[in-house]
Design a protein around this motif. Structure first.
Motif, PDB file in Angstrom:
ATOM      1  N   ARG A 178       0.740  -1.545  -0.035  1.00 49.24           N
ATOM      2  CA  ARG A 178       0.154  -0.129   0.218  1.00 49.24           C
ATOM      3  C   ARG A 178       1.228   1.348  -0.062  1.00 49.24           C
ATOM      4  NH1 ARG A 178      -2.776  -2.335   3.973  1.00 49.24           N
ATOM      5  NH2 ARG A 178      -2.001  -1.437   5.353  1.00 49.24           N
TER       6      ARG A 178
ATOM      7  N   HIS B  53       1.815   3.845  -1.809  1.00 45.62           N
ATOM      8  CA  HIS B  53       1.175   4.985  -2.327  1.00 45.62           C
ATOM      9  C   HIS B  53       0.223   5.750  -1.593  1.00 45.62           C
ATOM     10  CE1 HIS B  53      -2.442   2.812  -3.653  1.00 45.62           C
ATOM     11  NE2 HIS B  53      -3.146   3.224  -2.880  1.00 45.62           N
ATOM     12  N   SER B  54      -0.286   5.063  -0.509  1.00 43.99           N
ATOM     13  CA  SER B  54      -1.108   6.081   0.405  1.00 43.99           C
ATOM     14  C   SER B  54      -0.365   6.410   1.463  1.00 43.99           C
ATOM     15  CB  SER B  54      -1.872   4.675   1.309  1.00 43.99           C
ATOM     16  OG  SER B  54      -0.902   3.871   1.850  1.00 43.99           O
TER      17      SER B  54
ATOM     18  N   HIS C  46       1.219  11.433  -0.875  1.00 43.76           N
ATOM     19  CA  HIS C  46       0.293  12.128  -1.358  1.00 43.76           C
ATOM     20  C   HIS C  46       1.356  12.773  -3.001  1.00 43.76           C
ATOM     21  CE1 HIS C  46      -3.078  14.180  -2.688  1.00 43.76           C
ATOM     22  NE2 HIS C  46      -2.845  15.395  -3.264  1.00 43.76           N
TER      23      HIS C  46
ATOM     24  N   TRP D  58       1.443   9.401  -4.691  1.00 42.72           N
ATOM     25  CA  TRP D  58       0.347   9.480  -5.228  1.00 42.72           C
ATOM     26  C   TRP D  58       0.238  10.154  -6.352  1.00 42.72           C
ATOM     27  CZ3 TRP D  58      -4.186  11.452  -5.012  1.00 42.72           C
ATOM     28  CH2 TRP D  58      -5.814  11.356  -5.347  1.00 42.72           C
ATOM     29  N   THR D  59      -0.177  11.676  -6.475  1.00 43.31           N
ATOM     30  CA  THR D  59      -0.471  12.374  -7.121  1.00 43.31           C
ATOM     31  C   THR D  59       0.374  11.857  -8.127  1.00 43.31           C
ATOM     32  OG1 THR D  59      -1.129  14.198  -5.408  1.00 43.31           O
ATOM     33  CG2 THR D  59      -0.846  14.222  -8.092  1.00 43.31           C
TER      34      THR D  59
ATOM     35  N   GLN E  99      -0.811   8.558  -9.771  1.00 38.69           N
ATOM     36  CA  GLN E  99      -2.237   9.224 -10.986  1.00 38.69           C
ATOM     37  C   GLN E  99      -2.879   9.661 -11.926  1.00 38.69           C
ATOM     38  OE1 GLN E  99      -4.916  12.227  -8.707  1.00 38.69           O
ATOM     39  NE2 GLN E  99      -6.658  10.836  -8.606  1.00 38.69           N
TER      40      GLN E  99
ATOM     41  N   SER F 233       0.050  -0.928  -4.561  1.00 35.42           N
ATOM     42  CA  SER F 233       1.788  -0.468  -4.872  1.00 35.42           C
ATOM     43  C   SER F 233       2.327  -1.323  -3.337  1.00 35.42           C
ATOM     44  CB  SER F 233       1.684   0.739  -5.305  1.00 35.42           C
ATOM     45  OG  SER F 233       1.950   1.558  -4.061  1.00 35.42           O
TER      46      SER F 233
ATOM     47  N   PHE G  19      -5.966   4.189  -7.611  1.00 29.49           N
ATOM     48  CA  PHE G  19      -5.254   3.692  -6.540  1.00 29.49           C
ATOM     49  C   PHE G  19      -6.018   4.392  -4.977  1.00 29.49           C
ATOM     50  CE2 PHE G  19      -2.020   4.072  -9.536  1.00 29.49           C
ATOM     51  CZ  PHE G  19      -1.523   2.644  -9.811  1.00 29.49           C
TER      52      PHE G  19
ATOM     53  N   THR H 130      -6.362   5.977  -0.346  1.00 28.30           N
ATOM     54  CA  THR H 130      -4.867   6.140  -0.345  1.00 28.30           C
ATOM     55  C   THR H 130      -4.639   7.398   1.641  1.00 28.30           C
ATOM     56  OG1 THR H 130      -7.627   8.151  -0.880  1.00 28.30           O
ATOM     57  CG2 THR H 130      -5.576   7.613  -2.711  1.00 28.30           C
ATOM     58  N   GLN H 131      -4.075   8.543   1.233  1.00 29.43           N
ATOM     59  CA  GLN H 131      -4.140   9.253   2.446  1.00 29.43           C
ATOM     60  C   GLN H 131      -5.059   9.348   3.233  1.00 29.43           C
ATOM     61  OE1 GLN H 131      -0.793  12.263   2.148  1.00 29.43           O
ATOM     62  NE2 GLN H 131       0.061  11.142   3.137  1.00 29.43           N
TER      63      GLN H 131
ATOM     64  N   ASN I  66      -9.895  12.499  -4.157  1.00 33.52           N
ATOM     65  CA  ASN I  66      -9.220  11.334  -3.900  1.00 33.52           C
ATOM     66  C   ASN I  66      -9.291  10.282  -3.485  1.00 33.52           C
ATOM     67  OD1 ASN I  66      -7.537  13.111  -5.160  1.00 33.52           O
ATOM     68  ND2 ASN I  66      -6.796  14.560  -3.978  1.00 33.52           N
TER      69      ASN I  66
END
Length: 403
Positions: free
Chosen positions: A105, A107-108, A111, A114-115, A118, A137, A308, A311-312, A346
């Motif tokens: 996990r 990407h979480s 940010h 992750w952006t 994305q 991920s 994804f 996320t956070q 998001n």
């Protein structure tokens, strides 16, 4: 089979020639979504133990082939300052023993990271559709001899981004053994039927889900990669149901065990109390109103996560006065229907419903407008203020600097 190597990356060429077909190695693609400094910071945040004697559920740490249950000094710290600093500290601590750090996990935990992921994969979703069960991920770091699970096959099509060092991936286009096992740690007898790819920083390697594979170290130096897996086969309903009911575990009502077998080895004809209560609790969750709300929230999360999820988590709400301008920085989506309903951005969904008048602000933000609470009619200001604060906590709107 030989590996295809490409020197330029193009989504149209990739989808036409390689997607779900065969592996390909792209050299120095340039627009890599995983920068080394951000990968280090996400590795630190993603491997924090809940207490000193525990390992997070999304983390594996191995020394040689031994899983570590007390990570001690083997996890990255901000004081390491970089992946290189972490490598040096752990190598000194282990005195040359091989090790592996795996963070799921991934990407979480960042940010910005992750952006960028994305945005990168938006090009793929435009051509093949965004996955209904989201991409995952994983960061792999270390000097391990080979992947901790050995040769295996995933349910994911995988993109490997090499961040640091050199990674070697070995592939088979069909299962190389006949024994009824899913993975093999000692695969020397099958080397002749394999082919390899060596991946350097800035490279991208892709392979479809049907290929058996194993990661290997090149020499003794540690290496780091981030793998993005996109589900392509097996168990999709299971994972979607798991997400739908995540966090709804009923309280234990009795010890979870079966009574001893009776005469002739026959078990009792009724479930143990705890299991029976769990079934009842699950059936209650299938009530129409709860299920519809939960399914809608999950759909909003997945749709706005850009492929994804999770996320956070949202940040803390911050005060927002009437005169502070805000603008959108991520797609905003309201649930279908009329009247009061939820909204998302998001990969995060609202804590409650908003009226149609308040939700009209989402259209303005999606259109690129700047919004101030003080511009709205007085009866709407309280509700819209909370909506904007919540969207800011989702990192989906940002305050505009007017200086």
């Amino acid at each position: 089979m030989t590996l295809t190597i490409e020197k330029s990356f193009d989504w149209d060429v990739f989808v036409e020639g390689y997607w779900d077909r065969k592996p390909v190695l792209y050299k120095q693609i340039g627009d890599v979504p995983f920068a080394e400094a951000e990968v280090f910071e996400a590795a630190v945040l993603g491997s924090r133990p809940p207490h000193p004697l525990a390992v997070p559920g999304n983390v594996q740490i191995l020394v040689e082939r031994r899983q570590q249950t007390r990570p001690g000094e083997y996890l990255p710290e901000l004081s390491d300052r970089s992946l290189g600093g972490y490598e040096r500290r752990v190598s000194d601590r282990l005195r040359g023993q091989r090790y592996a750090l795996v963070v799921h996990r991934f990407h979480s935990f960042s940010h910005p990271l992750w952006t960028r992921a994305q945005r990168f994969y938006a090009g793929l979703w435009e051509r093949v559709g965004q996955p209904t069960h989201t991409a995952g991920s994983t960061m792999f770091h270390g000097s391990y001899e080979h992947s901790p699970v050995g040769v295996h096959q995933d349910r994911f099509a995988t993109f490997m981004f090499c961040v640091r060092g050199t990674k070697r991936m070995r592939f088979w286009d069909e299962r190389p053994w006949s024994d009824p096992v899913h993975t093999v740690l000692d695969y020397q007898p099958y080397l002749a039927s394999s082919f390899v790819a060596e991946v350097e920083p800035g490279d991208l390697l892709y392979w479809p889900s049907r290929y058996y594979h194993v990661g290997e170290s090149v020499g003794e130096a540690p290496a780091t990669s981030v793998n993005v897996g996109i589900p392509r086969r097996e168990h999709r309903p299971y994972y979607e149901i798991k997400d739908l009911f995540r966090g709804t575990v009923p309280a234990a009502s009795a010890p979870l065990f079966s009574p001893d077998a009776g005469p002739g080895g026959q078990l009792a004809g009724q479930l143990p109390t705890a299991l029976a209560d769990s079934v009842d609790a699950f059936m209650e969750l299938l009530s129409q109103d709860w299920f519809a709300t939960r399914a809608t929230d999950l759909a909003l999360r997945v749709r706005t996560a850009g492929g994804f999820w999770p996320t956070q988590r949202p940040a803390e709400l911050r005060p927002l006065d009437d005169d502070t301008p805000v603008r959108g920085c991520a797609p905003l989506l309201a649930a279908p229907g009329d009247g009061a309903r939820g909204y998302a951005a998001n990969g995060n969904v609202s804590s409650g419903a908003a009226t149609a008048k308040a939700l009209a602000v989402l259209d303005r933000l999606n259109g690129g407008e700047v919004v101030r609470v003080g511009e709205l009619p007085v009866p709407q200001r309280g509700e819209v203020r909370h909506l904007l604060q919540e969207l800011e906590s989702f990192r989906a709107v940002t305050r505009v600097d007017t200086d």
